[in-house]
Design an enzyme around this catalytic site. Structure first.
Site, PDB file in Angstrom:
ATOM      1  NE  ARG A  35      -4.165  -1.806   1.834  1.00 23.25           N
ATOM      2  CZ  ARG A  35      -4.902  -2.395   2.758  1.00 23.25           C
ATOM      3  NH1 ARG A  35      -4.626  -2.235   4.031  1.00 23.25           N
ATOM      4  NH2 ARG A  35      -5.906  -3.152   2.409  1.00 23.25           N
ATOM      5  CE  LYS A 205     -21.439 -13.504   6.575  1.00 24.39           C
ATOM      6  NZ  LYS A 205     -21.144 -12.316   7.404  1.00 24.39           N
ATOM      7  N   GLY A 361      -9.395  -8.203  -1.380  1.00 20.87           N
ATOM      8  CA  GLY A 361      -8.225  -8.609  -0.610  1.00 20.87           C
ATOM      9  C   GLY A 361      -7.821 -10.065  -0.793  1.00 20.87           C
ATOM     10  N   GLY A 384     -13.440  -3.413  -0.314  1.00 23.32           N
ATOM     11  CA  GLY A 384     -14.796  -2.892  -0.200  1.00 23.32           C
ATOM     12  C   GLY A 384     -15.128  -1.870  -1.278  1.00 23.32           C
TER      13      GLY A 384
END
Ligand code: AMP
Length: 403
Positions: A35, A205, A361, A384
């Protein structure tokens, strides 16, 4: 879109929102500096133009992980941990302010000379950051004469430093290189893609991926579903899934998604078989089973050989590929094969001219675990934020730069 490449920063003090939220071990050593590396091109451009740079970032969630006495765990969440690595990578000293606002911090930033870099302390030490406080954003704005946002990872948050602050810089704000590249690549997949366009979705999920599946149904030719979320679909169809992951409150939704895909002529492909394990562990016993007949006491932990073959075939014939989420528990050797094989198929398709974007990720981690980063078209840094983009949402951090 105005990017750092369109601006001359000569004599400008640029306030740059970066994402230095790097993973660290227990001794606060950075375990993955990508990052920080990702922010370098923007910082270097500003410095090369003759500007100075004030960096601001968050690190972790200090407001959620308070110490027992209710105070902030400053030792754990200080951005001081990143100063040495950032200095090494930039090849020049990075100054540090142990508060992100306050007179001392303003003193430090206002006395920066061209070529100098200052990093402000963790923005999330102030509750106002995540609340999107206008007052706090106004204080932060005092640090710079120009605002650059290069933190794609938080572009889906309307926080003070990622969105609200932009209104203090009318006509003096732009996208950093990382942010611009992320958006251009996401846009390419969504709106300018060659067909067939295949989305590969995995992970734990289904509830996390419902909106993205819905939004992709009208756009993708194929949607391949792998990972833990596949079992909710089989259970919804009346299959026996043993102890596999399932979200029982999402069974109707799973059927609705399948129906919606059918109506839209989108090929929603489920994995027909799995590598099943008798426990969620490295040394589990394993077998291959149909996803309609997984015995009790066993759970599906990776897609099986028949599914791999079916998925490979689709991937090989695709011109555009979006991949988000692993096909199985790729962190364990016994259950990594599905994710590896699909990664290989994406690499092969890319070699044959397809355009591939790997996002989220865990998919990025899987691609780097197998050493394929350089053999796909683009690996996104945003988890996200990228998901929300593909859900069709407007990202506040992006909107704020354009308004
Ligand atoms: P997500 O954050 O939703 O993308 O999920 C990623 C995680 O899902 C990874 O840590 C995988 O180990 C996990 N995962 C993938 N497949 C399965 C599965 N069949 N059962 C349980 N966990 C899984």
């Amino acid at each position: 879109m105005i990017t750092a490449g369109n601006i001359s920063f000569s004599g400008v003090r640029a306030l740059v929102r970066v994402d230095f939220n790097v993973p660290m071990d227990k001794s606060f050593h950075i375990t993955d500096d990508s990052r920080i590396r990702a922010a370098l091109p923007t910082i270097r451009k500003i410095l090369a133009d003759g500007g100075s740079v004030v960096l601001m970032s968050h690190l972790g969630r200090p407001q959620k992980k308070l110490k027992e006495d209710g105070s902030l765990d400053r030792e754990k969440f200080t951005l001081q941990h990143t100063v040495k690595r950032a200095s090494e990578l930039l090849g020049r000293p990075v100054l540090f302010s142990d508060d992100c606002i306050g007179e001392e911090a303003f003193q430090l930033s206002s006395s920066l000379k061209p070529g100098e870099v200052l990093l402000l302390e963790n923005l999330r030490f102030y509750k106002e950051e995540e609340k999107g406080s206008r007052d706090f954003a106004g204080k932060l704005a005092r640090h710079g004469t120009y605002y650059v946002n290069d933190a794609f990872g938080t572009a889906h948050r309307a926080h003070a430093s990622t969105a609200i602050i932009a209104e203090f810089f009318p006509g003096r704000k732009c996208f950093g290189f990382l942010m611009a590249a992320e958006l251009e690549n996401a846009e390419k997949v969504m709106n300018n893609s060659g067909h067939p366009f295949t989305a590969i979705l995995g992970g734990a999920k289904v509830s996390d991926k419902i909106r993205i599946i819905e939004n992709l149904i009208g756009k993708a030719d194929n949607i391949l579903i792998g990972g833990g979320m596949a079992y909710t679909f089989f259970r919804a169809m009346g299959g026996h899934i043993g102890n596999s992951l399932t979200e029982d409150d999402k069974l109707d939704m799973a059927l609705r998604l399948m129906e919606k895909a059918r109506t839209a002529g989108c090929n929603l492909l489920l994995p027909e078989d799995s590598v099943i394990g008798d426990k969620f562990d490295h040394d589990a016993s394993t077998r291959i089973a149909s996803n309609r007949e997984i015995p009790d006491g066993w759970m599906g932990l990776d897609i099986g050989p028949e599914s791999i073959r079916a998925f490979e075939k689709v991937v090989h014939s695709s011109r555009t590929i979006l991949w988000n989420g692993p096909m199985g528990v790729f962190e364990m050797k016994k259950f990594e094969e599905g994710t590896r094989k699909i990664a290989e198929a994406v690499v092969q398709a890319t070699g044959n001219g397809a355009w591939s974007l790997i996002g989220g990720g865990d998919s990025a981690a899987a691609i780097s675990k197998f050493g394929f980063e350089k053999q796909v078209s683009y690996v996104s840094t945003g988890g996200g934020a990228l998901l929300e983009y593909f859900e069709g949402k407007t990202l506040p951090g992006v909107k704020a730069l354009i308004d």
